[in-house]
Design a protein around this motif. Structure first.
Motif, PDB file in Angstrom:
ATOM      1  N   LEU A  72       0.830  -1.194   0.000  1.00  0.00           N
ATOM      2  CA  LEU A  72       0.000   0.000   0.000  1.00  0.00           C
ATOM      3  C   LEU A  72       0.870   1.253   0.000  1.00  0.00           C
ATOM      4  O   LEU A  72       0.596   2.221  -0.724  1.00  0.00           O
ATOM      5  CB  LEU A  72      -0.924  -0.008   1.224  1.00  0.00           C
ATOM      6  CG  LEU A  72      -1.797   1.237   1.429  1.00  0.00           C
ATOM      7  CD1 LEU A  72      -2.741   1.446   0.252  1.00  0.00           C
ATOM      8  CD2 LEU A  72      -2.574   1.122   2.731  1.00  0.00           C
ATOM      9  N   PHE A  73       1.933   1.234   0.783  1.00  0.00           N
ATOM     10  CA  PHE A  73       2.833   2.389   0.870  1.00  0.00           C
ATOM     11  C   PHE A  73       3.542   2.644  -0.460  1.00  0.00           C
ATOM     12  O   PHE A  73       3.557   3.771  -0.967  1.00  0.00           O
ATOM     13  CB  PHE A  73       3.865   2.153   1.982  1.00  0.00           C
ATOM     14  CG  PHE A  73       4.925   3.217   2.056  1.00  0.00           C
ATOM     15  CD1 PHE A  73       4.640   4.463   2.578  1.00  0.00           C
ATOM     16  CD2 PHE A  73       6.217   2.950   1.607  1.00  0.00           C
ATOM     17  CE1 PHE A  73       5.620   5.456   2.645  1.00  0.00           C
ATOM     18  CE2 PHE A  73       7.197   3.929   1.673  1.00  0.00           C
ATOM     19  CZ  PHE A  73       6.898   5.183   2.186  1.00  0.00           C
ATOM     20  N   THR A  74       4.153   1.595  -1.035  1.00  0.00           N
ATOM     21  CA  THR A  74       4.895   1.781  -2.295  1.00  0.00           C
ATOM     22  C   THR A  74       3.966   2.148  -3.439  1.00  0.00           C
ATOM     23  O   THR A  74       4.308   2.971  -4.294  1.00  0.00           O
ATOM     24  CB  THR A  74       5.681   0.509  -2.652  1.00  0.00           C
ATOM     25  OG1 THR A  74       4.782  -0.618  -2.744  1.00  0.00           O
ATOM     26  CG2 THR A  74       6.738   0.215  -1.601  1.00  0.00           C
ATOM     27  N   SER A 120      -4.830  -2.956  -1.983  1.00  0.00           N
ATOM     28  CA  SER A 120      -3.959  -3.058  -0.810  1.00  0.00           C
ATOM     29  C   SER A 120      -4.663  -2.552   0.444  1.00  0.00           C
ATOM     30  O   SER A 120      -4.473  -3.115   1.535  1.00  0.00           O
ATOM     31  CB  SER A 120      -2.676  -2.259  -1.040  1.00  0.00           C
ATOM     32  OG  SER A 120      -1.901  -2.844  -2.070  1.00  0.00           O
ATOM     33  N   ALA A 121      -5.446  -1.491   0.309  1.00  0.00           N
ATOM     34  CA  ALA A 121      -6.189  -0.977   1.463  1.00  0.00           C
ATOM     35  C   ALA A 121      -7.174  -2.024   1.975  1.00  0.00           C
ATOM     36  O   ALA A 121      -7.310  -2.242   3.184  1.00  0.00           O
ATOM     37  CB  ALA A 121      -6.924   0.307   1.083  1.00  0.00           C
ATOM     38  N   TYR A 122      -7.850  -2.697   1.039  1.00  0.00           N
ATOM     39  CA  TYR A 122      -8.758  -3.775   1.428  1.00  0.00           C
ATOM     40  C   TYR A 122      -7.978  -4.920   2.069  1.00  0.00           C
ATOM     41  O   TYR A 122      -8.414  -5.519   3.056  1.00  0.00           O
ATOM     42  CB  TYR A 122      -9.528  -4.270   0.210  1.00  0.00           C
ATOM     43  CG  TYR A 122     -10.451  -5.426   0.498  1.00  0.00           C
ATOM     44  CD1 TYR A 122     -11.682  -5.228   1.115  1.00  0.00           C
ATOM     45  CD2 TYR A 122     -10.087  -6.735   0.149  1.00  0.00           C
ATOM     46  CE1 TYR A 122     -12.525  -6.285   1.388  1.00  0.00           C
ATOM     47  CE2 TYR A 122     -10.929  -7.803   0.420  1.00  0.00           C
ATOM     48  CZ  TYR A 122     -12.151  -7.571   1.029  1.00  0.00           C
ATOM     49  OH  TYR A 122     -12.988  -8.628   1.308  1.00  0.00           O
ATOM     50  N   GLY A 123      -6.804  -5.213   1.515  1.00  0.00           N
ATOM     51  CA  GLY A 123      -5.980  -6.278   2.070  1.00  0.00           C
ATOM     52  C   GLY A 123      -5.518  -5.986   3.481  1.00  0.00           C
ATOM     53  O   GLY A 123      -5.424  -6.893   4.317  1.00  0.00           O
ATOM     54  N   CYS A 124      -5.226  -4.717   3.755  1.00  0.00           N
ATOM     55  CA  CYS A 124      -4.822  -4.351   5.115  1.00  0.00           C
ATOM     56  C   CYS A 124      -5.953  -4.581   6.110  1.00  0.00           C
ATOM     57  O   CYS A 124      -5.714  -4.946   7.269  1.00  0.00           O
ATOM     58  CB  CYS A 124      -4.385  -2.890   5.150  1.00  0.00           C
ATOM     59  SG  CYS A 124      -2.805  -2.579   4.334  1.00  0.00           S
TER      60      CYS A 124
END
Length: 292
Positions: A72-74, A120-124
């Protein structure tokens, strides 16, 4: 029409038409076929199977125990950086800059990172629950599968298009076409390095597949751009952003044929990078790398 058509231009039209039909034929055949092709596992856009791949591949990394937050960051950094460069580009030249293939590809990569951020946000959110696709409802599962397929297709198309963009820019335009409509500047250098740099960083971290047959989407993307150029020139646009796309030269068919053929090594170069990652990293990092 403002575009004058010569007899040899019909060969160019035939080359592009053949590329479109060949790509559609390959994609329809492969997307409907088995999901195991060339030892690569992928989700199909045209079929849905109960044993289909889980949605977790959209946000999980190929590095063991790496939290989805790092992706998510990258992806966020890549998206914001590329969006800033594109905004700078538009402010400097206005929206007409989109006559260039570079800007088309740059926008496509930005769209991929935007979709990656959402995944990625959903994955977090789901990471602590260790949910898989089978735990979700059927309707949501199908929607997530489609989202994942589109995201993978954009990634694969972007990869080939970025290689083509940078190869043409650094090996053709800069050395041989110095009298371009827009001269070389810092912004152009940044755009033609950032696109590949951020995508390579993404490739090192993600666990997405890269099947060979999806070169068809890359070819269709380029053909769409070429058709767009034909249309705007037929409606009165006066100059060509890339001299090798000009139709008023007897050797135009040769240029079009060369550009069609060069799609294979461009896509193949990125496929080789992905294959090298999946082949070498398990030996170099046996306890850290997880082969997708």
């Amino acid at each position: 029409m403002a575009l004058i058509v010569y007899w040899y231009d019909f060969i160019c039209f035939g080359i592009v038409s053949a590329a479109i039909f060949a790509s559609l034929w390959i994609l329809l055949r492969k997307e409907r076929g088995c999901k195991y092709i060339e030892e690569t596992v992928y989700n199909s856009l045209l079929i849905s199977r109960s044993e289909s791949l889980g949605s977790t591949q959209l946000w999980t990394s190929c590095w063991r125990r790496l939290h989805p937050g790092w992706l998510l960051f990258t992806r966020s950094i890549s998206f914001l950086s590329m969006a800033a460069l594109l905004t700078w580009d538009i402010m400097k030249w206005d929206a007409s800059i989109f006559v260039y293939y570079t800007e088309w590809t740059f926008m496509l990569v930005i769209i991929y990172f935007a979709m990656g951020i959402v995944a990625s946000a959903y994955g977090c959110l789901e990471y602590p629950k260790e949910l898989t696709l089978e735990n979700d409802g059927d309707e949501f599962r199908k929607r997530l599968e489609v989202y994942g397929c589109v995201m993978q297709i954009i990634f694969q198309t972007s990869a080939g298009a970025v290689v083509l963009t940078d190869v043409v820019f650094w090996l053709v335009i800069i050395p041989f076409l110095s009298n371009t409509h827009i001269g070389l500047n810092t912004l152009m250098i940044c755009m033609h390095t950032a696109n590949a740099g951020f995508l390579l960083l993404e490739t090192v971290l993600n666990s997405l597949s890269f099947p060979w047959f999806r070169i068809g989407y890359f070819v269709l993307w380029s053909c769409l751009y070429v058709v767009f150029q034909w249309i705007i020139h037929a409606r009165g646009f006066t100059w060509w952003p890339y001299p090798f796309l000009k139709l008023d030269r007897p050797w135009a068919p040769l240029w079009y044929l060369c550009m069609a053929v060069v799609h294979v090594p461009c896509y193949g170069a990125y496929a080789a990078i992905v294959k090298a990652k999946n082949s070498c990293f398990p030996y170099l990092f046996p306890y850290a790398f997880v082969k997708p």
